[in-house]
Write an enzyme that holds these catalytic residues in place. Structure first.
Site, PDB file in Angstrom:
ATOM      1  N   PHE A  66       5.386  -8.943 -10.872  1.00 34.92           N
ATOM      2  CA  PHE A  66       6.756  -8.549 -11.242  1.00 34.92           C
ATOM      3  C   PHE A  66       7.834  -9.101 -10.320  1.00 34.92           C
ATOM      4  CE2 PHE A  66       4.361  -4.810  -9.626  1.00 34.92           C
ATOM      5  CZ  PHE A  66       4.902  -4.729  -8.349  1.00 34.92           C
ATOM      6  N   ARG A  89      14.545   2.269  -0.013  1.00 40.52           N
ATOM      7  CA  ARG A  89      15.956   2.505   0.273  1.00 40.52           C
ATOM      8  C   ARG A  89      16.798   1.959  -0.863  1.00 40.52           C
ATOM      9  NH1 ARG A  89      17.209  -2.596   3.217  1.00 40.52           N
ATOM     10  NH2 ARG A  89      15.182  -3.495   3.638  1.00 40.52           N
ATOM     11  N   LYS A 146       4.943   1.022 -15.794  1.00 42.29           N
ATOM     12  CA  LYS A 146       4.394   1.351 -14.475  1.00 42.29           C
ATOM     13  C   LYS A 146       2.875   1.406 -14.597  1.00 42.29           C
ATOM     14  CE  LYS A 146       5.176   4.378 -10.465  1.00 42.29           C
ATOM     15  NZ  LYS A 146       3.855   4.461  -9.929  1.00 42.29           N
ATOM     16  N   ARG A 148      -0.063  -1.881  -0.147  1.00 42.94           N
ATOM     17  CA  ARG A 148       1.267  -1.302   0.044  1.00 42.94           C
ATOM     18  C   ARG A 148       1.373  -0.714   1.447  1.00 42.94           C
ATOM     19  NH1 ARG A 148       3.577   3.582  -2.530  1.00 42.94           N
ATOM     20  NH2 ARG A 148       4.016   4.180  -0.417  1.00 42.94           N
ATOM     21  N   GLU A 194      10.267  -1.860 -16.643  1.00 44.15           N
ATOM     22  CA  GLU A 194       8.907  -2.415 -16.708  1.00 44.15           C
ATOM     23  C   GLU A 194       7.883  -1.294 -16.800  1.00 44.15           C
ATOM     24  OE1 GLU A 194       8.446  -4.588 -13.094  1.00 44.15           O
ATOM     25  OE2 GLU A 194      10.105  -5.932 -13.555  1.00 44.15           O
TER      26      GLU A 194
END
Ligand code: ATP
Length: 597
Positions: free
Chosen positions: A366, A442, A273, A297, A271
């Site tokens: 997304f 992770r 960015k 975030r 995708e």
């Protein structure tokens, strides 16, 4: 638990620099709480009244606190104190109120910390031996103060704070003042609290990993503590996504080449960015208290910034949903996407409606994590994408279904990446085709690919560092009052910050001025407890860990001086990252991984 006992623990935590000791004290505290005390105590420990994601602030200025404290000054005593400093500040005035305020200001000038001033004043003028209130009682009273709003609220806040303080001992008053002013910084973050919860329950660190995973899914330390302290390990299994509470957003790992990516990840979605701001959107059509909540975030609530979402979400054929997206500003005339700096003008708290008209946003969606009561993070990404496609069919142009390429071919990935760079985008994000949604950084489900492959001579990605202090300027920069600043990375293991660079270039005059203002606001009278800084790097002014900057460099070298044991060569400021908190800075562990790659 009494508020006084709680404050005794706070002062013990403050008195130690040893992390293990801090963790032990916290664990001991957790084990003495009744069920209903757990959540408020967790928030208070972080110097707050509500979870990090709830915008409940006191909005109580330092000046106003001085006025409040002045009410405790014994007026008779004032006549005896006529040192130089206090006279300069107006102590000669005949008005006792003015005198008392000047007295508090003079104390503040001397100690530099309003919490300490409070303790001194109360020891001198109040001399209450005991504060018998429970922690829950004081918490409830503080909450009432924070919730005051509307006309005349400042006066009501002052009065109510006075009332809370009037029952305090010197020590409890000190902490009340720090909590109200938002300056209670005990030198640990929520991560140390997770350690302490494990110690409280198990007597060791064995539950830490499980706690961290649970916390990423539902980032509410109070709720998590309550579940684990009352129901133990079993409670963690039922600790799942909840509409309205932030989920730690999935983040990218770094890999260098397209071949490595395909080799490691197999079939992937690729995708563009986008260079905007991350928005996790929660929608609850029939919610009583709220319908739309968004989080950064950084897990902070950002709902007020996006007025357009209410109507855009109402048009979707769902009642409850959690979407993951990147919002980017666009020019309504040319339809072109705007640079990051313009998009983040939305962050300003004032004039949101006006900015929304000037800089409309597109939300490139997304992922979808939750639909109508169902948590879908565990189903494969390709299935979540199908669900998302169906949902977005009915959407207006505020939402854009982020375009994707599906491939398992490195050449195709390279081409797509080059095309995105050609379109002026940052690069691409590659996501494993059948992956679960993994909160945090992770696994290998998400990888970013920014610079062109093979570009050498400079570090292929920037780092996000925490500003730890600054040095006063020399030469031309004397006028800015700042000539360089010290930055560091976050050591997850010890919950500390370790230095990697001193930055003195790459800033325009305007940026220097801004840095000075920002740093000054965060200045700290001593080195924060969780900083590890070698003697030769000690800055002229320390700053609290709050400001994150994106830094570019040519390479990372080993360093005998920097406490991260690595240093950035030719470091330069790229931009300030208001969307990140210190806990989201590049970690020491990542830094080591980059140098090993
Ligand atoms: P950077 O500093 O490189 O912008 P970052 O450090 O903020 O990235 P990363 O984990 O490296 O975080 O990259 C993920 C970020 O990229 C997300 O937080 C999001 O803001 C942004 N982003 C842009 N487009 C996408 C996309 N299609 N999918 C996921 N994230 C995207």
């Amino acid at each position: 638990m009494t508020f006084e006992d709680f404050c005794i623990t706070l002062s013990r935590i403050e008195a130690t620099t040893l992390r293990l000791e801090m963790t032990r004290l916290l664990a001991e505290l957790f084990n003495t709480l009744s069920e209903d005390e757990i959540e408020p105590v967790c928030w208070l420990l972080l110097g707050r009244l509500a979870p990090l994601y709830e915008n409940l602030e006191f909005n109580f200025a330092e000046k106003m606190m001085m006025r409040t404290l002045a009410e405790f000054v014994d007026h008779k005593a004032l006549n005896d104190t006529r040192d130089n400093q206090t006279e300069q500040l107006g102590l000669l005035s005949t008005d006792v109120k003015v005198k008392a305020i000047a007295y508090v200001q003079a104390q503040f000038k001397e100690t530099g910390d309003i919490g300490d001033v409070t303790e001194i004043l109360f020891a001198k003028f109040q001399q209450k031996k005991k504060d018998v209130r429970s922690v829950a009682e004081v918490y409830a009273a503080l909450r009432v103060i924070a919730e005051e709003g509307g006309g005349g609220s400042q006066d009501r806040k002052l009065r109510k704070t006075f009332n809370v303080l009037s029952l305090c001992t010197a020590q409890t008053a000190k902490y009340v003042v720090r909590i109200v002013l938002g300056t209670l910084r005990l030198g640990f973050s929520d991560m140390t609290m997770l350690d302490a919860l494990s110690w409280a329950k198990k007597g060791d660190k064995s539950l830490r990993k499980a706690l961290e995973l649970a916390y990423q899914v539902k980032a509410d330390i109070g709720k998590l503590a309550r579940v684990v302290l009352t129901r133990g390990e079993k409670g963690l299994n039922a600790f799942e996504i909840e509409l309205g509470i932030p989920i730690a957003p999935a983040l990218c790992q770094r890999l260098k080449t397209a071949d490595e990516m395909i080799e490691k990840m197999g079939k992937v979605f690729v995708e563009p960015k986008y260079d905007g701001t991350r928005v996790l959107i929660h929608f609850n059509r029939n919610g009583k208290d709220w319908q739309v909540r968004t989080f950064t975030r950084n897990l902070e609530e950002s709902s007020g910034m996006f007025p357009e979402l209410q109507s855009a979400l109402s048009q979707l054929h769902v009642d409850e949903i959690i979407l993951d997206s990147e919002a980017v500003g666009y020019d309504p005339e040319t339809d072109k996407l705007l640079p990051f700096q313009l998009t983040i003008q939305r962050k300003r708290k004032h004039d949101v409606a006006e900015t929304a008209l000037k800089i409309p946003l597109r939300f490139f969606v997304f992922d979808v994590l939750y639909v109508d009561g169902k948590n879908i993070v565990h189903i494969p990404l390709h299935e979540r994408k199908k669900i998302l496609n169906n949902i977005l069919l009915g959407a207006d142009s505020t939402f854009v279904n982020s375009p994707t390429l599906v491939t398992e071919n490195a050449e195709a990935l390279r081409k797509y990446h080059a095309a995105q760079l050609g379109n002026g985008l940052e690069g691409v994000v590659i996501k494993q085709y059948a992956s679960e949604y993994q909160p945090g950084r992770r696994g290998w489900s998400w990888v970013k690919f920014k610079e062109e492959e093979g570009s050498t001579g400079k570090l292929s990605d920037t780092l996000d560092c925490v500003v730890m202090g600054y040095y006063k300027g020399q030469g031309k920069r004397t006028s800015f009052g700042i000539g360089a600043f010290l930055v560091g990375v976050y050591d997850e293991k010890s919950d500390t910050f370790r230095t990697v660079a001193k930055i003195g270039t790459g800033l325009s005059d305007e940026q220097w001025r801004e840095m000075k203002v920002r740093c000054e606001r965060l200045s700290s009278s001593g080195a924060p407890k969780n900083y590890i800084v070698a003697e030769p790097l000690i800055p002229d002014v320390w700053t609290k860990a709050a400001l994150v900057v994106e830094v570019a460099a040519d390479e990372i070298t080993n360093s005998p001086t920097h406490s991260a044991e690595k240093a950035l060569r030719f470091p330069r400021l790229v931009r300030i990252r208001d969307d990140k908190g210190p806990g989201q800075a590049t970690t020491l562990q990542e830094l080591r991984a980059i140098t090993m790659a």
